[in-house]
Design a protein around this motif. Sequence first.
Motif, PDB file in Angstrom:
ATOM      1  N   LEU A   6       0.832  -1.198   0.000  1.00 59.11           N
ATOM      2  CA  LEU A   6       0.000   0.000   0.000  1.00 59.11           C
ATOM      3  C   LEU A   6       0.873   1.257   0.000  1.00 59.11           C
ATOM      4  CD1 LEU A   6      -2.736   1.408   0.197  1.00 59.11           C
ATOM      5  CD2 LEU A   6      -2.699   1.004   2.668  1.00 59.11           C
ATOM      6  N   THR A   7       1.941   1.249   0.783  1.00 57.60           N
ATOM      7  CA  THR A   7       2.859   2.391   0.815  1.00 57.60           C
ATOM      8  C   THR A   7       3.526   2.588  -0.535  1.00 57.60           C
ATOM      9  OG1 THR A   7       3.270   1.981   3.168  1.00 57.60           O
ATOM     10  CG2 THR A   7       4.853   3.380   2.015  1.00 57.60           C
ATOM     11  N   ALA A   8       3.960   1.489  -1.152  1.00 59.14           N
ATOM     12  CA  ALA A   8       4.587   1.581  -2.475  1.00 59.14           C
ATOM     13  C   ALA A   8       3.608   2.112  -3.515  1.00 59.14           C
ATOM     14  CB  ALA A   8       5.122   0.201  -2.883  1.00 59.14           C
ATOM     15  N   GLU A   9       2.372   1.658  -3.434  1.00 59.85           N
ATOM     16  CA  GLU A   9       1.357   2.113  -4.385  1.00 59.85           C
ATOM     17  C   GLU A   9       1.050   3.594  -4.171  1.00 59.85           C
ATOM     18  OE1 GLU A   9      -0.670   1.312  -7.700  1.00 59.85           O
ATOM     19  OE2 GLU A   9       0.185  -0.372  -6.553  1.00 59.85           O
ATOM     20  N   TYR A  10       0.986   4.017  -2.923  1.00 59.98           N
ATOM     21  CA  TYR A  10       0.705   5.426  -2.632  1.00 59.98           C
ATOM     22  C   TYR A  10       1.811   6.331  -3.160  1.00 59.98           C
ATOM     23  CZ  TYR A  10      -0.615   9.619  -0.050  1.00 59.98           C
ATOM     24  OH  TYR A  10      -0.996  10.892   0.272  1.00 59.98           O
ATOM     25  N   ALA A  11       3.048   5.825  -3.108  1.00 63.09           N
ATOM     26  CA  ALA A  11       4.189   6.627  -3.566  1.00 63.09           C
ATOM     27  C   ALA A  11       4.131   6.926  -5.065  1.00 63.09           C
ATOM     28  CB  ALA A  11       5.497   5.913  -3.226  1.00 63.09           C
ATOM     29  N   THR A  12       3.397   6.109  -5.807  1.00 63.32           N
ATOM     30  CA  THR A  12       3.309   6.325  -7.260  1.00 63.32           C
ATOM     31  C   THR A  12       2.272   7.380  -7.621  1.00 63.32           C
ATOM     32  OG1 THR A  12       1.611   4.632  -7.637  1.00 63.32           O
ATOM     33  CG2 THR A  12       3.923   3.903  -7.612  1.00 63.32           C
ATOM     34  N   LEU A  13       1.459   7.793  -6.659  1.00 63.27           N
ATOM     35  CA  LEU A  13       0.385   8.744  -6.929  1.00 63.27           C
ATOM     36  C   LEU A  13       0.848  10.172  -6.649  1.00 63.27           C
ATOM     37  CD1 LEU A  13      -2.538   6.802  -5.189  1.00 63.27           C
ATOM     38  CD2 LEU A  13      -1.873   6.740  -7.599  1.00 63.27           C
ATOM     39  N   GLU A  14       0.235  11.103  -7.328  1.00 63.72           N
ATOM     40  CA  GLU A  14       0.564  12.511  -7.124  1.00 63.72           C
ATOM     41  C   GLU A  14      -0.495  13.142  -6.224  1.00 63.72           C
ATOM     42  OE1 GLU A  14       1.095  14.462 -10.841  1.00 63.72           O
ATOM     43  OE2 GLU A  14       2.707  13.127 -11.504  1.00 63.72           O
ATOM     44  N   ALA A  15      -0.378  12.811  -4.930  1.00 65.34           N
ATOM     45  CA  ALA A  15      -1.349  13.331  -3.965  1.00 65.34           C
ATOM     46  C   ALA A  15      -1.012  14.772  -3.602  1.00 65.34           C
ATOM     47  CB  ALA A  15      -1.342  12.457  -2.710  1.00 65.34           C
ATOM     48  N   ASP A  16      -2.034  15.545  -3.358  1.00 66.86           N
ATOM     49  CA  ASP A  16      -1.863  16.936  -2.919  1.00 66.86           C
ATOM     50  C   ASP A  16      -1.384  16.913  -1.466  1.00 66.86           C
ATOM     51  OD1 ASP A  16      -2.006  19.550  -2.136  1.00 66.86           O
ATOM     52  OD2 ASP A  16      -4.193  19.711  -2.298  1.00 66.86           O
ATOM     53  N   ARG A  17      -0.131  17.231  -1.273  1.00 68.40           N
ATOM     54  CA  ARG A  17       0.461  17.135   0.071  1.00 68.40           C
ATOM     55  C   ARG A  17      -0.055  18.213   1.019  1.00 68.40           C
ATOM     56  NH1 ARG A  17       3.628  12.289   0.518  1.00 68.40           N
ATOM     57  NH2 ARG A  17       3.440  11.523  -1.605  1.00 68.40           N
ATOM     58  N   GLY A  18      -0.685  19.236   0.495  1.00 70.86           N
ATOM     59  CA  GLY A  18      -1.208  20.287   1.361  1.00 70.86           C
ATOM     60  C   GLY A  18      -2.635  20.070   1.797  1.00 70.86           C
ATOM     61  N   ARG A  19      -3.256  19.006   1.304  1.00 76.42           N
ATOM     62  CA  ARG A  19      -4.683  18.813   1.568  1.00 76.42           C
ATOM     63  C   ARG A  19      -4.972  18.488   3.027  1.00 76.42           C
ATOM     64  NH1 ARG A  19      -2.634  13.996   0.411  1.00 76.42           N
ATOM     65  NH2 ARG A  19      -3.627  12.076   1.153  1.00 76.42           N
ATOM     66  N   LEU A  20      -3.946  18.057   3.782  1.00 71.28           N
ATOM     67  CA  LEU A  20      -4.157  17.656   5.172  1.00 71.28           C
ATOM     68  C   LEU A  20      -3.910  18.780   6.174  1.00 71.28           C
ATOM     69  CD1 LEU A  20      -2.475  14.105   5.133  1.00 71.28           C
ATOM     70  CD2 LEU A  20      -4.855  14.714   4.659  1.00 71.28           C
ATOM     71  N   GLU A  21      -3.525  19.961   5.688  1.00 72.87           N
ATOM     72  CA  GLU A  21      -3.215  21.061   6.602  1.00 72.87           C
ATOM     73  C   GLU A  21      -4.407  21.420   7.487  1.00 72.87           C
ATOM     74  OE1 GLU A  21      -0.407  22.524   7.291  1.00 72.87           O
ATOM     75  OE2 GLU A  21       0.720  21.303   5.857  1.00 72.87           O
ATOM     76  N   GLU A  22      -5.561  21.530   6.861  1.00 69.68           N
ATOM     77  CA  GLU A  22      -6.761  21.903   7.621  1.00 69.68           C
ATOM     78  C   GLU A  22      -7.122  20.827   8.641  1.00 69.68           C
ATOM     79  OE1 GLU A  22     -11.459  22.948   6.736  1.00 69.68           O
ATOM     80  OE2 GLU A  22      -9.982  23.182   5.128  1.00 69.68           O
ATOM     81  N   TRP A  23      -6.919  19.572   8.269  1.00 68.01           N
ATOM     82  CA  TRP A  23      -7.213  18.446   9.155  1.00 68.01           C
ATOM     83  C   TRP A  23      -6.293  18.468  10.375  1.00 68.01           C
ATOM     84  CZ3 TRP A  23     -10.596  15.676  11.151  1.00 68.01           C
ATOM     85  CH2 TRP A  23     -10.475  14.330  11.513  1.00 68.01           C
TER      86      TRP A  23
END
Length: 558
Positions: free
Chosen positions: A325-342
Amino acid sequence: MRAVDALMECLKAEGVEVVFGLPGGANLPTYDAFYDAGIRHILVRHEAGGGHAAEGYAKATGKVGVAFGTSGPGATNLITPIADAMMDSVPVVFITGQVRTELIGTDGFQEADMLGMTLPIVKHSFMIQHPLEIPRAIHEAFHLARTGRPGPVLVDIPQDLSRADIPYEPVTDIRLPGYQPNIEGNQKQIRLAAKALANARRPVLYAGGGVVNANASEELRALALSDRFPVTCTLMALGAFPAPHHQWLGMLGMHGTRAANYAMDEADLIVAIGARFDDRITGKLSEFAPRAKFIHIDIDPAEISKNVPAHIPIVGDAKNVLARLTAEYATLEADRGRLEEWWARIDGWRRQYPLTYEDSADTEVTPQYAVQAIHEATGGEAIVTSDVGQHQMWSAQYYDFPEPRRWINSGGLGTMGFGVPAAMGAAVGVPDRTVVAICGDGSVQMNAQELATCAQNRIPIKVIILNNGFLGMVRQWQELFWDNRYSQVDLGQYPDFVKLAEAYGCTGIRLTDKTTLVEDLRAAIATDGPVVVDVRVTREANVYPMIAPGQAARDMVG
């Protein structure tokens, strides 16, 4: 050779280093075989103590524990440890004696139908019907106990079959066509889980005891740190993610932190790993995490969607699945700022609702401070076992566990009397580490006889009793939910634990002053051999925060 001598060869082939047990009439042939076997045997004072010691050994080492008992009451005394091991997924092989085959079904002396009695509380059981079955049954029992979802396996051996002569050949192949645990996890589901994580704005990683069982703590940490994922653990998983850590929300559930429970309540995605959504976590099930989608990773397919429907179910071993799951997540271009509000929301809860308590104004020892003092005195490096009750919850709240297998307690069954024998087993399995049993004055008396076992075998556990003179958790519930009607919970000041310790051949110490508590505990822990420390604590302190029974996590009190 005799079947019992073959049994000893099987134990040695399985790498068994120690057995906890008690002899009797039906298993006398087995104990005769121990005489020459070269396997360490620890003679316990009660079979329940032996069963819990085998659990403590298994939890501390990750190996299969072994407990022996004779027939009848010897075997039935193991029922509680068997049930406890089943609830907490502990790999233990229980080997019981049985009356001679011609007596089975006749109500013979010390006959008990262990197969029937334990059927709902074992992973599997074997009733030996021919002496030639013994070697393969033993090896299959170990295989079943340690693989897939770990659990207890029972082998019941009639006395006449155990002493029969058999041609012994080592068993090197275990083939169980009907038992093929799925450890890999479905790659398509793992890919969907990674995408769900990348899209989530309020995710929480919820780790259960299965992470510890799978030795998957490093993989959990890697997934959490692959982004800024908040992590919370159940009582059974403490240490699976290092505490303290900024991404660590604390324990969740009935006596968890507000930050952990509020985060679960408002999460939009919960990733459950080796956890089973039991009632102590969910509170009122119909109101649990109403905004969340669920990814559920578990090696036991029966747990998936049992209590909470899984939107993305993944059946597999946590260590394998988390790494992929970690390896698969690393291949995605997730918005790293989306968790700031959380994180801003979570940090707000942390500031507003820190885990705290009201300390005494004088020298009285509050139980919460006692646990913090134990942490300071041990440097946070001890293996800690506990009994069940208020002291267990305070230990979970205030002793930060940096690694897995440092926290050993009875979770699912909630077995009072677990702490001392479990500490004994842990100390035998990991002799180079300090082992502390944090107990209540009610729980500790349920298996205090194992102090004699520790003294005889020089097992240097340190038993620290938070003594409030009550069955504390029951008293707390009577105060909060039964109008202060204290019914049968006052234990008084009996026994004198210092004298009891000395009677059992241990060192006994009584501590009452918080100003010297840390140094006094350091001295007690440095004392050779088994030590019992009677710490007198505030009589009517309560465990807070708390989700009242039948309430939702958002309605925590205290």
